[in-house]
Design a protein around this motif. Structure first.
Motif, PDB file in Angstrom:
ATOM      1  N   LEU A  75       5.702  -5.396   5.061  1.00  0.00           N
ATOM      2  CA  LEU A  75       4.382  -5.705   4.521  1.00  0.00           C
ATOM      3  C   LEU A  75       4.196  -7.209   4.364  1.00  0.00           C
ATOM      4  CD1 LEU A  75       3.916  -2.913   1.820  1.00  0.00           C
ATOM      5  CD2 LEU A  75       2.674  -3.144   3.989  1.00  0.00           C
ATOM      6  N   ASN A  76       5.238  -7.911   3.963  1.00  0.00           N
ATOM      7  CA  ASN A  76       5.127  -9.363   3.838  1.00  0.00           C
ATOM      8  C   ASN A  76       4.899 -10.013   5.201  1.00  0.00           C
ATOM      9  OD1 ASN A  76       5.374 -11.769   2.008  1.00  0.00           O
ATOM     10  ND2 ASN A  76       6.982 -12.269   3.484  1.00  0.00           N
ATOM     11  N   ARG A  77       5.590  -9.526   6.215  1.00  0.00           N
ATOM     12  CA  ARG A  77       5.366 -10.060   7.568  1.00  0.00           C
ATOM     13  C   ARG A  77       3.947  -9.786   8.021  1.00  0.00           C
ATOM     14  NH1 ARG A  77       6.587  -7.679  12.561  1.00  0.00           N
ATOM     15  NH2 ARG A  77       8.034  -6.190  11.606  1.00  0.00           N
ATOM     16  N   ALA A  78       3.434  -8.597   7.717  1.00  0.00           N
ATOM     17  CA  ALA A  78       2.049  -8.287   8.073  1.00  0.00           C
ATOM     18  C   ALA A  78       1.085  -9.205   7.325  1.00  0.00           C
ATOM     19  CB  ALA A  78       1.742  -6.825   7.761  1.00  0.00           C
ATOM     20  N   LEU A  79       1.369  -9.495   6.055  1.00  0.00           N
ATOM     21  CA  LEU A  79       0.510 -10.386   5.281  1.00  0.00           C
ATOM     22  C   LEU A  79       0.495 -11.786   5.895  1.00  0.00           C
ATOM     23  CD1 LEU A  79      -1.182 -10.749   2.631  1.00  0.00           C
ATOM     24  CD2 LEU A  79       0.949 -11.558   1.578  1.00  0.00           C
ATOM     25  N   LEU A  80       1.657 -12.279   6.290  1.00  0.00           N
ATOM     26  CA  LEU A  80       1.721 -13.612   6.883  1.00  0.00           C
ATOM     27  C   LEU A  80       1.011 -13.658   8.227  1.00  0.00           C
ATOM     28  CD1 LEU A  80       5.431 -14.557   6.087  1.00  0.00           C
ATOM     29  CD2 LEU A  80       3.371 -15.194   4.812  1.00  0.00           C
ATOM     30  N   GLU A  81       1.074 -12.577   8.974  1.00  0.00           N
ATOM     31  CA  GLU A  81       0.479 -12.565  10.311  1.00  0.00           C
ATOM     32  C   GLU A  81      -1.020 -12.283  10.293  1.00  0.00           C
ATOM     33  OE1 GLU A  81       4.438 -11.214  12.872  1.00  0.00           O
ATOM     34  OE2 GLU A  81       2.749  -9.826  12.679  1.00  0.00           O
ATOM     35  N   TRP A  82      -1.489 -11.495   9.310  1.00  0.00           N
ATOM     36  CA  TRP A  82      -2.893 -11.066   9.296  1.00  0.00           C
ATOM     37  C   TRP A  82      -3.677 -11.585   8.099  1.00  0.00           C
ATOM     38  CZ3 TRP A  82      -5.060  -9.033  13.489  1.00  0.00           C
ATOM     39  CH2 TRP A  82      -4.205  -8.520  14.472  1.00  0.00           C
ATOM     40  N   LYS A  83      -3.035 -12.181   7.116  1.00  0.00           N
ATOM     41  CA  LYS A  83      -3.633 -12.892   5.978  1.00  0.00           C
ATOM     42  C   LYS A  83      -4.284 -12.001   4.920  1.00  0.00           C
ATOM     43  CE  LYS A  83      -3.688 -16.005   9.545  1.00  0.00           C
ATOM     44  NZ  LYS A  83      -3.682 -15.690  10.984  1.00  0.00           N
ATOM     45  N   VAL A  84      -4.842 -10.865   5.306  1.00  0.00           N
ATOM     46  CA  VAL A  84      -5.369  -9.913   4.325  1.00  0.00           C
ATOM     47  C   VAL A  84      -5.121  -8.510   4.851  1.00  0.00           C
ATOM     48  CG1 VAL A  84      -7.713 -10.139   5.264  1.00  0.00           C
ATOM     49  CG2 VAL A  84      -7.385  -9.108   3.028  1.00  0.00           C
ATOM     50  N   LEU A  85      -4.595  -7.641   3.958  1.00  0.00           N
ATOM     51  CA  LEU A  85      -4.252  -6.266   4.319  1.00  0.00           C
ATOM     52  C   LEU A  85      -5.117  -5.302   3.513  1.00  0.00           C
ATOM     53  CD1 LEU A  85      -0.338  -6.529   4.257  1.00  0.00           C
ATOM     54  CD2 LEU A  85      -1.890  -6.968   6.181  1.00  0.00           C
ATOM     55  N   PHE A  86      -5.534  -4.225   4.164  1.00  0.00           N
ATOM     56  CA  PHE A  86      -6.386  -3.218   3.528  1.00  0.00           C
ATOM     57  C   PHE A  86      -5.656  -1.874   3.502  1.00  0.00           C
ATOM     58  CE2 PHE A  86      -9.321  -6.093   5.917  1.00  0.00           C
ATOM     59  CZ  PHE A  86      -9.807  -6.779   4.820  1.00  0.00           C
TER      60      PHE A  86
END
Length: 313
Positions: A75-86
């Protein structure tokens, strides 16, 4: 390009001139990942992009319980790559929302905003007659702090029948697309951030006066380096940035107008339509956001938990 029309005859072309302080037209570089960042698959959930460089929906994750270390890492990698998660339809209690946010660090509170059911939660209860705090303006949260928030976890408790969306802007891409002339001007520059301009729109002076010693003006880099990706980020915003250090007021105002306009470019944005129980988790270091107050007298209730950050460099 401008066109000069002679009094008699066909239009002729002359040297192109781009107005200073505006947003350029044409193709933009939309680079989602930092230089040298190698994309990897996500094994523990499904990720569905919602924009070109910013915004992704995460499916197949229940946020109500503890996160396993591997899931937190992905999830942290996704946050860094996409900046906002839903995350759709999570319906977390305030305690569960806070527990999820604590996976990224200590929580912070804002004494200027209304509290929710626990001390960590800020509640935005909007409807007829409510104070329009931080709607209809692009901003990053609490940049008036010496250590602005790392991120925030927002949940919608009640959603109006129409409107009430939230938008986020990618400030890494905003920086990428500045002209080289502007990049050279802001390289190494700092700017002053102050809580008063942002809150003075909806609070009386006597409400703000007690907090002037708690939140004195601070200086942050105009271009921040992301502490985890190393990517340069444009780090000024309309609500709290008052001037660029060392510049005459007129020059500072002109440059700031140009810089804060970059969040308004649609290609840098993602827009999210809420349903009750939805969660948005964003990187406050890399984004700005805008809550759209277009729902009239209908009620919109949101609760936010903020994660303490580090000092920008």
């Amino acid at each position: 390009m401008t066109v000069t029309v002679p009094r008699t005859g066909t239009p002729t072309l002359r040297e192109a001139r781009v107005p200073q302080g505006g947003i350029h037209e044409g193709v933009r570089e939309l680079r989602r990942l930092p230089e040298g960042w190698r994309p990897q698959p996500y094994d523990l959930f499904e990720l569905v992009p919602q924009g070109c460089t910013i915004g992704a929906e995460i499916r197949g994750v229940d946020l109500s319980g503890p996160l396993a270390p591997g899931l937190r890492e992905e999830l942290n990698r996704a946050l860094l790559e996409w900046k906002v998660l839903f995350f759709r339809a999570q319906h977390l209690t305030s305690a569960q929302q806070s527990a999820f946010a604590r996976n990224w660090g200590e929580l912070e509170t804002n004494p200027l905003l209304a509290r929710g059911s626990t001390a960590d939660v800020v509640r935005f209860d909007k409807g007829a007659g409510a104070t329009p705090t931080f709607e209809n303006v692009w901003h990053a949260d609490v940049t008036f702090r010496e250590r602005p928030a790392l991120g925030a976890v927002l949940q919608l408790r009640e959603v109006p029948p129409f409107g009430g969306d939230t938008m986020w802007a990618d400030m890494a891409v905003a920086y990428d697309n500045l002209s080289q002339e502007v990049k050279d001007r802001i390289d190494g520059a700092t700017a002053v951030h102050d809580f008063i301009p942002g809150f003075a729109r909806f609070y009386a002076p006597e409400r703000l006066a007690p907090f002037q010693d708690t939140f004195p003006p601070v200086e942050h880099p105009v271009v921040r380096t992301h502490p985890e990706t190393g990517r340069p980020l444009l780090f000024v915003n309309t609500s709290f940035t008052t001037r660029i250090t060392g510049l005459p007021r007129e020059e500072s105002d002109e440059l700031l107008r140009h810089l804060v306009q970059q969040a308004h470019v649609p290609e840098y944005q993602v827009r999210f339509r809420w349903q009750p129980g939805d969660i948005a988790f964003w990187d406050n270091r890399a984004t700005q956001h805008y809550a759209v107050n277009d729902y009239g007298a209908h009620r919109r209730v949101a609760e936010r938990v903020a994660i303490a950050g580090d000092r920008p460099y």
